[in-house]
Design a protein around this motif. Sequence first.
Motif, short mmCIF file in Angstrom:
data_model
loop_
_atom_site.label_atom_id
_atom_site.label_comp_id
_atom_site.label_asym_id
_atom_site.label_seq_id
_atom_site.Cartn_x
_atom_site.Cartn_y
_atom_site.Cartn_z
N PRO A 13 -1.96 -0.42 -4.57
CA PRO A 13 -3.05 0.44 -4.11
C PRO A 13 -2.54 1.72 -3.44
O PRO A 13 -1.60 1.68 -2.65
CB PRO A 13 -3.77 -0.44 -3.08
CG PRO A 13 -3.42 -1.83 -3.43
CD PRO A 13 -2.04 -1.78 -4.01
N VAL A 14 -3.15 2.84 -3.79
CA VAL A 14 -2.72 4.14 -3.28
C VAL A 14 -3.87 4.85 -2.54
O VAL A 14 -4.98 4.94 -3.05
CB VAL A 14 -2.23 5.05 -4.43
CG1 VAL A 14 -2.00 6.48 -3.95
CG2 VAL A 14 -0.95 4.49 -5.05
N ILE A 15 -3.56 5.31 -1.33
CA ILE A 15 -4.47 6.20 -0.61
C ILE A 15 -3.93 7.61 -0.75
O ILE A 15 -2.78 7.89 -0.39
CB ILE A 15 -4.55 5.85 0.89
CG1 ILE A 15 -4.99 4.40 1.10
CG2 ILE A 15 -5.49 6.82 1.62
CD1 ILE A 15 -4.96 3.96 2.55
N VAL B 222 0.86 -1.19 0.00
CA VAL B 222 0.00 0.00 0.00
C VAL B 222 0.90 1.24 0.00
O VAL B 222 1.95 1.26 0.65
CB VAL B 222 -0.92 0.05 1.26
CG1 VAL B 222 -1.66 1.37 1.35
CG2 VAL B 222 -1.92 -1.11 1.26
N ILE B 223 0.48 2.28 -0.73
CA ILE B 223 1.20 3.56 -0.70
C ILE B 223 0.24 4.63 -0.16
O ILE B 223 -0.90 4.74 -0.63
CB ILE B 223 1.69 3.97 -2.11
CG1 ILE B 223 2.68 2.93 -2.64
CG2 ILE B 223 2.33 5.36 -2.07
CD1 ILE B 223 3.08 3.14 -4.10
N ILE B 224 0.69 5.36 0.84
CA ILE B 224 -0.07 6.50 1.36
C ILE B 224 0.62 7.74 0.82
O ILE B 224 1.79 7.99 1.12
CB ILE B 224 -0.09 6.49 2.90
CG1 ILE B 224 -0.72 5.19 3.42
CG2 ILE B 224 -0.86 7.71 3.43
CD1 ILE B 224 -0.54 4.99 4.92
N LEU B 225 -0.08 8.48 -0.01
CA LEU B 225 0.57 9.54 -0.79
C LEU B 225 -0.07 10.90 -0.54
O LEU B 225 -1.25 11.11 -0.82
CB LEU B 225 0.46 9.16 -2.28
CG LEU B 225 1.08 10.08 -3.31
CD1 LEU B 225 2.59 10.18 -3.13
CD2 LEU B 225 0.75 9.58 -4.71
N TYR C 26 -9.11 7.96 -0.93
CA TYR C 26 -8.52 9.22 -0.50
C TYR C 26 -8.98 9.53 0.92
O TYR C 26 -10.00 9.02 1.39
CB TYR C 26 -8.90 10.37 -1.45
CG TYR C 26 -10.36 10.70 -1.41
CD1 TYR C 26 -10.85 11.63 -0.48
CD2 TYR C 26 -11.26 10.06 -2.24
CE1 TYR C 26 -12.20 11.90 -0.41
CE2 TYR C 26 -12.61 10.32 -2.18
CZ TYR C 26 -13.08 11.24 -1.26
OH TYR C 26 -14.41 11.50 -1.18
N LEU C 27 -8.18 10.34 1.59
CA LEU C 27 -8.54 10.80 2.93
C LEU C 27 -8.31 12.30 2.98
O LEU C 27 -7.31 12.80 2.46
CB LEU C 27 -7.62 10.14 3.97
CG LEU C 27 -8.09 8.82 4.59
CD1 LEU C 27 -6.98 8.29 5.50
CD2 LEU C 27 -9.37 9.01 5.39
N VAL C 28 -9.26 13.00 3.59
CA VAL C 28 -9.12 14.45 3.72
C VAL C 28 -8.54 14.76 5.09
O VAL C 28 -9.03 14.27 6.11
CB VAL C 28 -10.50 15.13 3.55
CG1 VAL C 28 -10.36 16.64 3.72
CG2 VAL C 28 -11.09 14.80 2.19
N LYS C 29 -7.46 15.55 5.10
CA LYS C 29 -6.85 15.95 6.37
C LYS C 29 -7.71 16.99 7.06
O LYS C 29 -8.24 17.87 6.37
CB LYS C 29 -5.46 16.55 6.11
CG LYS C 29 -4.43 15.58 5.64
CD LYS C 29 -3.14 16.37 5.48
CE LYS C 29 -2.05 15.57 4.82
NZ LYS C 29 -0.89 16.39 4.48
N PRO C 30 -7.85 16.99 8.37
CA PRO C 30 -7.30 15.97 9.28
C PRO C 30 -8.21 14.75 9.33
O PRO C 30 -9.41 14.88 9.23
CB PRO C 30 -7.30 16.71 10.62
CG PRO C 30 -8.42 17.69 10.51
CD PRO C 30 -8.55 18.06 9.07
#
Length: 228
Positions: A74-76, A47-50, A98-102
């Motif tokens: 797989p990329v988040i 997994v890649i967290i980008l 995707y994840l939105v900060k925070p």
Amino acid sequence: MKILLVEDELRLAEALTQILQKQGYQVDMTGDGVEAQDYAETGVYDVIILDRMLPHKEGVEILKHIRKNGIMTPVIFLTAKDALPDRIEGLDAGADDYLVKPFSKDELLARVRALGRRSVNMLPKDRILVASLELDIKNCEASCLGTKIKLTATETQLLEFFMRNKGFVLGKEQIFDRVWGFEKEVEIACVELYVFYLRKKIDFSSCGVSLDTIRGVGYCLKEVINDT
Ligand code: CA
């Protein structure tokens, strides 16, 4: 499971690394866009967290580049903005999530687990079997026809990588990146050394397995098919 974390906010990156390591994941971390692309291109991650905004090369550009080169890890995608166009841009470029900060650490971990299950490098089992050779990853133990062989953690990781990719030729650099990560003090010659250790400890042919040297390239673990 091996994770590449790309985040240039050092405090956040360090916190995330700790959280992920606590779950038993191996983590390589970088905050530089160009370096991130080099790491991602090795194809050794599950997994890649980008992060989106990075020095030297933006997340979207990295993502487009690696997808174009056939890296399907797989990329988040991490984005600070909640604007819809940013999310769409990330997904269009090839992100899986995707994840939105925070974001909360539990949410990140849940998404990492979900994507990890999809990864080709990752199987949920603690044991792998190829012909009569069985590897117990948790206990660092190989067994063949009732004989148990104790392995070191590194030998276990190396054998696991060979067994999960049985039938495929693995390059020395690919093996090195996967097992040793980016530890600068270790040299690539250790791949040969550890293959030597494995061959000394395990009688592969008696398990119906061969671990072949592919000259100038690397190694290939295969099931030996008997014609008789
Ligand atoms: Ca950033």
